[in-house]
Motif scaffolding. Structure first.
Motif, PDB file in Angstrom:
ATOM      1  N   MET A  53      69.316  95.629  59.196  1.00 30.79           N
ATOM      2  CA  MET A  53      70.156  94.697  58.439  1.00 30.79           C
ATOM      3  C   MET A  53      71.081  93.922  59.383  1.00 30.79           C
ATOM      4  SD  MET A  53      69.051  94.837  55.470  1.00 30.79           S
ATOM      5  CE  MET A  53      70.189  93.787  54.587  1.00 30.79           C
ATOM      6  N   LEU A  54      71.659  94.643  60.352  1.00 32.79           N
ATOM      7  CA  LEU A  54      72.568  93.989  61.303  1.00 32.79           C
ATOM      8  C   LEU A  54      71.849  92.858  62.046  1.00 32.79           C
ATOM      9  CD1 LEU A  54      75.271  94.008  62.966  1.00 32.79           C
ATOM     10  CD2 LEU A  54      74.052  95.479  64.579  1.00 32.79           C
ATOM     11  N   ILE A  55      70.675  93.205  62.613  1.00 32.97           N
ATOM     12  CA  ILE A  55      69.938  92.203  63.393  1.00 32.97           C
ATOM     13  C   ILE A  55      69.506  91.069  62.483  1.00 32.97           C
ATOM     14  CG2 ILE A  55      67.983  91.827  64.940  1.00 32.97           C
ATOM     15  CD1 ILE A  55      69.857  93.859  66.079  1.00 32.97           C
ATOM     16  N   MET A  56      69.118  91.414  61.252  1.00 30.99           N
ATOM     17  CA  MET A  56      68.653  90.369  60.354  1.00 30.99           C
ATOM     18  C   MET A  56      69.793  89.412  60.024  1.00 30.99           C
ATOM     19  SD  MET A  56      65.921  90.665  57.365  1.00 30.99           S
ATOM     20  CE  MET A  56      66.901  91.396  56.097  1.00 30.99           C
ATOM     21  N   TYR A  57      70.996  89.943  59.837  1.00 24.46           N
ATOM     22  CA  TYR A  57      72.130  89.047  59.576  1.00 24.46           C
ATOM     23  C   TYR A  57      72.374  88.138  60.777  1.00 24.46           C
ATOM     24  CZ  TYR A  57      73.386  91.522  55.288  1.00 24.46           C
ATOM     25  OH  TYR A  57      73.372  92.040  54.036  1.00 24.46           O
ATOM     26  N   ILE A  58      72.377  88.726  61.979  1.00 28.14           N
ATOM     27  CA  ILE A  58      72.607  87.915  63.182  1.00 28.14           C
ATOM     28  C   ILE A  58      71.563  86.807  63.270  1.00 28.14           C
ATOM     29  CG2 ILE A  58      72.586  87.938  65.714  1.00 28.14           C
ATOM     30  CD1 ILE A  58      73.687  90.779  65.595  1.00 28.14           C
ATOM     31  N   VAL A  59      70.303  87.215  63.095  1.00 31.31           N
ATOM     32  CA  VAL A  59      69.196  86.280  63.209  1.00 31.31           C
ATOM     33  C   VAL A  59      69.294  85.195  62.132  1.00 31.31           C
ATOM     34  CG1 VAL A  59      66.758  86.264  62.614  1.00 31.31           C
ATOM     35  CG2 VAL A  59      67.545  87.724  64.443  1.00 31.31           C
ATOM     36  N   THR A  60      69.722  85.589  60.935  1.00 33.79           N
ATOM     37  CA  THR A  60      69.849  84.607  59.857  1.00 33.79           C
ATOM     38  C   THR A  60      70.924  83.584  60.198  1.00 33.79           C
ATOM     39  OG1 THR A  60      69.289  86.395  58.360  1.00 33.79           O
ATOM     40  CG2 THR A  60      70.076  84.366  57.360  1.00 33.79           C
ATOM     41  N   VAL A  61      72.037  84.068  60.729  1.00 32.46           N
ATOM     42  CA  VAL A  61      73.108  83.135  61.100  1.00 32.46           C
ATOM     43  C   VAL A  61      72.609  82.160  62.175  1.00 32.46           C
ATOM     44  CG1 VAL A  61      75.365  82.950  62.201  1.00 32.46           C
ATOM     45  CG2 VAL A  61      74.977  84.677  60.434  1.00 32.46           C
ATOM     46  N   ILE A  62      71.931  82.707  63.202  1.00 31.27           N
ATOM     47  CA  ILE A  62      71.392  81.820  64.248  1.00 31.27           C
ATOM     48  C   ILE A  62      70.448  80.802  63.618  1.00 31.27           C
ATOM     49  CG2 ILE A  62      70.008  81.708  66.360  1.00 31.27           C
ATOM     50  CD1 ILE A  62      70.910  84.574  66.978  1.00 31.27           C
ATOM     51  N   GLY A  63      69.598  81.292  62.730  1.00 28.15           N
ATOM     52  CA  GLY A  63      68.638  80.398  62.071  1.00 28.15           C
ATOM     53  C   GLY A  63      69.346  79.299  61.296  1.00 28.15           C
ATOM     54  N   ILE A  64      70.401  79.672  60.562  1.00 27.76           N
ATOM     55  CA  ILE A  64      71.123  78.670  59.770  1.00 27.76           C
ATOM     56  C   ILE A  64      71.744  77.622  60.687  1.00 27.76           C
ATOM     57  CG2 ILE A  64      73.145  78.315  58.305  1.00 27.76           C
ATOM     58  CD1 ILE A  64      72.381  80.993  56.940  1.00 27.76           C
ATOM     59  N   ILE A  65      72.292  78.064  61.816  1.00 31.22           N
ATOM     60  CA  ILE A  65      72.898  77.096  62.736  1.00 31.22           C
ATOM     61  C   ILE A  65      71.837  76.129  63.266  1.00 31.22           C
ATOM     62  CG2 ILE A  65      74.039  76.846  64.987  1.00 31.22           C
ATOM     63  CD1 ILE A  65      75.421  79.547  64.383  1.00 31.22           C
ATOM     64  N   VAL A  66      70.701  76.698  63.743  1.00 32.01           N
ATOM     65  CA  VAL A  66      69.640  75.842  64.287  1.00 32.01           C
ATOM     66  C   VAL A  66      69.141  74.860  63.230  1.00 32.01           C
ATOM     67  CG1 VAL A  66      67.255  75.850  65.128  1.00 32.01           C
ATOM     68  CG2 VAL A  66      68.904  77.469  66.052  1.00 32.01           C
ATOM     69  N   PHE A  67      68.861  75.373  62.034  1.00 35.00           N
ATOM     70  CA  PHE A  67      68.365  74.513  60.963  1.00 35.00           C
ATOM     71  C   PHE A  67      69.424  73.497  60.545  1.00 35.00           C
ATOM     72  CE2 PHE A  67      64.935  77.289  61.018  1.00 35.00           C
ATOM     73  CZ  PHE A  67      63.935  76.832  60.176  1.00 35.00           C
ATOM     74  N   GLY A  68      70.677  73.938  60.548  1.00 31.29           N
ATOM     75  CA  GLY A  68      71.760  73.036  60.169  1.00 31.29           C
ATOM     76  C   GLY A  68      71.831  71.842  61.112  1.00 31.29           C
ATOM     77  N   VAL A  69      71.835  72.142  62.420  1.00 32.58           N
ATOM     78  CA  VAL A  69      71.902  71.053  63.403  1.00 32.58           C
ATOM     79  C   VAL A  69      70.692  70.140  63.241  1.00 32.58           C
ATOM     80  CG1 VAL A  69      71.823  70.527  65.861  1.00 32.58           C
ATOM     81  CG2 VAL A  69      73.240  72.409  65.039  1.00 32.58           C
ATOM     82  N   MET A  70      69.537  70.773  63.041  1.00 35.30           N
ATOM     83  CA  MET A  70      68.313  69.985  62.927  1.00 35.30           C
ATOM     84  C   MET A  70      68.354  69.055  61.710  1.00 35.30           C
ATOM     85  SD  MET A  70      64.495  71.412  62.553  1.00 35.30           S
ATOM     86  CE  MET A  70      64.294  71.834  64.235  1.00 35.30           C
ATOM     87  N   PHE A  71      68.716  69.611  60.558  1.00 38.16           N
ATOM     88  CA  PHE A  71      68.708  68.780  59.350  1.00 38.16           C
ATOM     89  C   PHE A  71      69.823  67.735  59.379  1.00 38.16           C
ATOM     90  CE2 PHE A  71      66.138  72.354  57.637  1.00 38.16           C
ATOM     91  CZ  PHE A  71      64.981  71.599  57.451  1.00 38.16           C
ATOM     92  N   TYR A  72      70.938  68.110  59.996  1.00 34.55           N
ATOM     93  CA  TYR A  72      72.006  67.125  60.142  1.00 34.55           C
ATOM     94  C   TYR A  72      71.497  65.945  60.976  1.00 34.55           C
ATOM     95  CZ  TYR A  72      76.470  65.020  61.439  1.00 34.55           C
ATOM     96  OH  TYR A  72      77.502  64.129  61.637  1.00 34.55           O
ATOM     97  N   SER A  73      70.823  66.258  62.111  1.00 29.10           N
ATOM     98  CA  SER A  73      70.290  65.192  62.962  1.00 29.10           C
ATOM     99  C   SER A  73      69.297  64.332  62.196  1.00 29.10           C
ATOM    100  CB  SER A  73      69.581  65.768  64.188  1.00 29.10           C
ATOM    101  OG  SER A  73      70.416  66.661  64.847  1.00 29.10           O
ATOM    102  N   ILE A  74      68.426  65.023  61.446  1.00 31.90           N
ATOM    103  CA  ILE A  74      67.398  64.284  60.713  1.00 31.90           C
ATOM    104  C   ILE A  74      68.044  63.333  59.707  1.00 31.90           C
ATOM    105  CG2 ILE A  74      65.528  64.543  59.030  1.00 31.90           C
ATOM    106  CD1 ILE A  74      64.764  67.117  60.465  1.00 31.90           C
ATOM    107  N   ALA A  75      69.099  63.810  59.070  1.00 30.55           N
ATOM    108  CA  ALA A  75      69.754  62.981  58.061  1.00 30.55           C
ATOM    109  C   ALA A  75      70.571  61.868  58.699  1.00 30.55           C
ATOM    110  CB  ALA A  75      70.642  63.854  57.179  1.00 30.55           C
TER     111      ALA A  75
END
Lengths: 267, 523, 184
Positions: A53-75
């Motif tokens: 669960m710990l690693i999954m939370y960390i990984v999810t946060v990293i994923g959200i940041i990467v996706f966030g930057v990506m979608f922000y750029s796309i928009a």
């Protein structure tokens, strides 16, 4: 008019499709859609679960940041919106930052992982030893101190597999002879195999370990609560790899004593 | 001598079947590789659909367990050795000489040979399905003792691996020689496009890893027939040793499948962001770092075999290290897009999807690096989901991106943008319908490589199968797009895109049969 | 570069890379002995120590410490019954030599030959578990219905890591084949 007819048609399609699904799925009553690891009942399984669960939370946060930057750029930075391309092609500050921060995160992840591993590998001071031997296709269990030994194979009838009979609740997860162990005792398992490599795995009791011919591996379990726990062979071992389940009954110590006596008298 | 020179200067394209059989032209060979790869992609895909059909619901409906295991094994071998590796070699053949300003590959005749080995090898593999005892059924990892038990099909598979290995080693030697010796004047190493860099590193990985696999399967063969006991415990050998040798090859192999994809993405994203690639030098170093690390992490595929604690810790730490250079790459791509001026033609859509979904695969990979947690994930559908996110979304989507990106250069016609976008959305959405639920199946405890499963896994498997069929049939759209673009369409300009970087855009579209007979000037 | 120079250079690169390929193929095979050495050093896969002269030399007995040694046996593919030593587990002091006896019974009339492969767990104890007499890896023949005593003498090295309290010695008995390679 046309619209309402279309609506009718649509609901009819949905209804038939739904009914079709019901027919195909004999299991709708117990549909699980399980999303996460099974509920742990041993210390090891619990440590694994928490770490997961710990690693999954960390990984999810990293994923959200990467996706966030990506979608922000796309928009934001699209030519159709009149974005002008900048010219920069490197930034030492940014590059150092995104090398150092991941390193720190990794170190933070390594600490609890190392601790968990130390716990799992500590097979000392066990209360009993159980030898598990995988073979094509089933398991043999030896209670070394008690001189009790038996085989355990799939109990699901062939007719359920081929679909001539309704599948039972524990389809493919039922065996003729259950493994019985006492609750609260540290059980050391010695794993080996007769023919090819198998792997013994009951998710709720902790991780899996390979059973390798000619070699002996070990792991330990200490179940906190009584109950019946099911698992499967987890290493491709030929034709019936999918048909060699494991069923473990964790019982109170007194009940275990009675059971082992009965087994001794049997043999 | 004079005729040879004359041939070089006239742009005469040979005709008929002999053109393809005896060709030494890098573009022809590239085309052959790419078509071969696509055919294998469809063959492997058909096998995947057999698997998904069987897993549509609990119980045995379509195939028997033994055939199911053969499908699992051959699907993997066909996709890895038949579709992805030759696909990237195809891109290398077509694009490397044009990117570095060379007239052709360094060793053109060897090039022809390394391609024509492939059809023989894969025919052998497919034939193995029809011999007595059936094809290989021990998984693509062919672990003994299970693979020792198999019939003649296993021997055919071993020969297939030998021939395929030879083909890719020859290809790799050719690529290294081309890149080292054939660059146009002024094309210094640190001016090479990133696709060239990733390929040269991949080629070195191939040369280091493939011979080890060849050795491992040769030992398997002699164990099977000539009485050696490398892997048999009864004869004093060790079955686990095979796993160590196999994964010593196997992990670099994973990067052989992904590094050229990184190269393609690094060409596409700058073009459609209208901005130079961010952090070129760090990209090169990150690629080299990943390649180096790939040789010291192999045992993370075998945490459950019972390694000593120190081994488990070492492989856990070294595996986690890989996240750093991989992260650098992802961040560099994002920074390339940042403050760009982006348009979203099909190649760019695929490139973005590759970065996004590969990141998902990379992050699940990080979860699996954690040894204690991996004791739960190992050999479950979580692993299956992970490596499809990495190999399908990393390698295959990047290849799609590359196909759409360079197709106008290859055929001289623009592809059908609408069809391309339909192909993109169908592929990406159905991929996620197929493979995202498999993460949950793995968590819930479904082992991989089983033809039948208990009822708690029924729902997600059905969803996954439905997605799988959409995914499979969507790929026919790509075939349609490519054929349409070969037969006609809007004429492509030399540049094709909006001011793209690279020598390949300085030659006309379609690229003439011979390009850069005299080396171009590189500033 | 002129065309001739390029060709020469191509040949050189090809030559070097081919050599490397051959070298890596050889390295694949070299991994076999390397792996054995590695296993012996680390105890990976429970390969126990070799029967060397050194191990036969007397070790100082560490009376302050006891280690439990367990015995198991498996039989695969041969019509034998092999009984493990009468005592499932034995407490020994590191450094003292102990002998236990396995007993093999043939269950058929014909002559059969078997051989036993030893394995020790935990892995980190393997290289400290020394067998000075052992029936492992040697061909054992039983004529019809015969029984045979198979003794094992072992010493636990006092250098055994302190956290190891229990060692398990397991034998897997297989039919003997002609090409017996002893690399333990």
């Amino acid at each position: 008019m046309i619209v309402s007819r279309f609506k009718k048609l649509r609901s009819a399609i949905v209804a038939t499709a739904g009914a079709g699904m019901m027919g195909i799925l004999p299991t709708v009553a117990q549909a699980e859609w399980a999303l996460n690891l099974q509920r742990p009942v041993t210390e090891i399984a619990r440590v694994q679960y928490d770490l997961h669960m710990l690693i999954m939370y960390i990984v999810t946060v990293i994923g959200i940041i990467v996706f966030g930057v990506m979608f922000y750029s796309i928009a934001k930075f699209r030519k159709s919106k009149g974005a002008e391309a900048a010219k920069f092609s490197h930034s030492t500050k940014a590059e150092v930052l995104w090398t150092v921060i991941p390193t720190l995160i990794l170190i933070a992840m390594a600490v609890p992982s190392t601790k968990a591993l130390l716990l799992m590998e500590d097979t000392t001071e066990s209360d009993m030893v159980l030898k598990v031997t995988g073979y094509q296709w089933g398991w043999q269990y030896d209670y070394l101190e008690e001189d009790v030994s038996f085989f355990s194979k799939l109990a699901t009838p062939q007719s359920q597999i081929t679909g001539n009979e309704t599948k039972g609740e524990n389809y493919l997860l039922e065996v003729d002879n259950h493994l019985v162990i006492p609750a609260g005792k540290k059980v050391r398992l010695l794993l080996t195999a007769k023919d090819v490599i198998h792997a013994w795995w009951v998710p709720q009791l902790g991780g899996k370990k390979d059973a390798i011919p000619g070699y002996i591996n070990e792991m330990w379990i200490r179940a906190d609560e009584t109950g019946t726990y099911r698992g499967q062979c987890a290493e491709l071992c030929g034709k019936d790899h999918g048909y060699m389940p494991i069923v473990v009954d964790v019982v109170e110590e007194a009940e275990y004593m009675a059971w082992i006596e009965a087994q001794k008298n049997k043999s | 001598m004079t005729t040879a020179v004359a041939d070089h200067h006239h742009d005469e394209v040979p005709k008929g079947i002999t053109r393809w059989l005896f060709t030494t032209n890098h573009k022809d060979i590239g085309t052959l590789y790419l078509w071969f790869s696509f055919i294998m992609f469809l063959v492997g895909g058909a096998m995947a659909l057999v698997i998904r059909a069987e897993l549509f619901m609990p119980g045995l409906q379509v195939v028997n367990p033994h055939f199911y295991n053969q499908m699992v094994t051959v699907h993997a071998l066909v996709m890895i050795f038949g579709a992805v590796m030759p696909g990237f070699v195809g891109f290398a053949n077509w694009m490397l000489p044009m990117m570095i300003g060379a007239p052709d590959m360094a060793l053109p005749r060897l090039n022809n040979w390394s391609f024509w080995l492939l059809p023989f090898a894969t025919t052998l593999l497919i034939t193995s399905l029809f011999v007595p005892g059936g094809g290989p059924a021990a998984g693509w990892t062919i672990y003994p003792p299970l693979s020792i038990q198999g019939g003649m099909g296993v021997d055919l598979t071993i020969f297939t691996i030998h021939i395929l290995g030879m083909s890719s080693i020859l290809g790799a030697i050719n690529i290294i020689a081309t890149i080292l010796n054939m660059r146009a004047p002024g094309m210094t190493l640190l001016k090479m496009p990133l696709f060239v860099w990733t390929w040269v590193i991949t080629a070195f990985l191939l040369i280091a890893a493939m011979p080890v696999l060849a050795g491992a399967v040769t030992m398997l063969l002699t164990d099977r027939h000539f009485g050696t006991a490398f892997f048999s415990a009864a004869g004093g050998g060790d079955p686990v040793m095979f796993q160590h040798i196999f994964w010593f090859f196997g992990h670099p192999e994973v990067y052989i499948l992904i590094l050229p994809a990184f190269g393609i993405i690094s060409q596409v994203i700058p073009t459609f962001s209208r901005k130079p690639l961010f952090g070129y030098t760090s990209m090169v170093f990150a690629t080299a770092a990943i390649a180096f690390l790939s040789f010291i992490v192999w045992a993370h595929h075998m945490y459950t075999v019972g390694m000593p604690l120190s081994g488990e810790l070492f492989f856990m730490y070294s595996t986690m290290l890989i996240a750093i250079p991989t992260g650098v790459k992802v961040f560099n791509w994002l920074a390339t897009m940042w403050r760009g001026s982006m348009t979203f033609e099909t190649p760019m859509l695929y490139a973005i999807a590759t970065v996004a979904l590969f990141t998902v695969g990379g992050l699940t990979g990080l979860m699996m690096a954690i040894t204690p947690a991996d004791f739960q994930y190992h050999d479950t559908y979580f692993i299956v989901a992970h490596f499809h996110y990495v190999i399908f979304c990393g390698s295959v989507l990047a290849m799609f991106s590359g196909v759409y990106y360079w197709l106008p250069k290859w055929t001289g016609h623009m592809y059908d943008e609408t069809l391309g976008k339909v192909h993109f959305w169908l592929t990406v959405i159905s991929f996620n319908i197929t493979f995202f639920p498999q993460h949950f199946l793995g968590f819930a405890g479904m082992p991989r490589r089983i033809p039948d499963y208990s009822l708690q896994f029924a729902e997600f498997n059905m969803v996954s199968s439905i997605g799988g069929f959409i995914l499979g049939f969507s790929q026919l759209i790509l075939l349609w797009v490519v054929i349409k673009s070969i037969r006609g369409g809007k004429k492509a300009t030399a540049e094709v895109w909006d001011n793209p970087e690279g020598l390949e855009w300085t030659v006309p579209s379609p690229a003439p049969y011979h390009t850069f007979a005299t080396a171009p000037e590189v500033r | 570069m002129t065309e001739r120079n390029v060709r020469k250079s191509n040949r050189r690169v090809t030559g070097w890379l081919s050599l490397w390929v051959v070298g890596m193929f050889g390295f694949g095979y070299a991994l076999v002995p390397l792996y054995s050495v590695f296993c012996e050093i680390t105890g990976l896969n429970g390969k126990s120590a070799t029967l060397s002269e050194v191990s036969a030399a007397p070790l100082t007995i560490d009376k302050s410490r006891t280690v439990t040694v367990e015995f198991t046996v498996n039989v695969s593919g041969i019509p034998w019954r092999v009984d493990r030593p009468k005592t499932v587990r034995l407490n020994v002091h590191p450094g003292e030599a102990t002998t236990v006896i396995y007993e093999a019974h043939s269950l058929v009339d014909a002559m059969t030959a078997g051989q036993a492969v030893p394995s020790v767990t935990p892995a980190k104890a393997a290289r400290h578990f020394r067998k000075t007499e052992c029936f492992c890896f040697t061909r054992q023949e039983l004529v019809g219905g015969e029984s045979k005593l198979m003794p094992v003498t072992f010493v636990v090295d006092p250098k055994l890591p302190a956290e190891v309290k229990t060692i398990t010695l397991s034998y897997e008995v297989y039919p003997a084949n002609e090409n017996l390679t002893n690399n333990s």
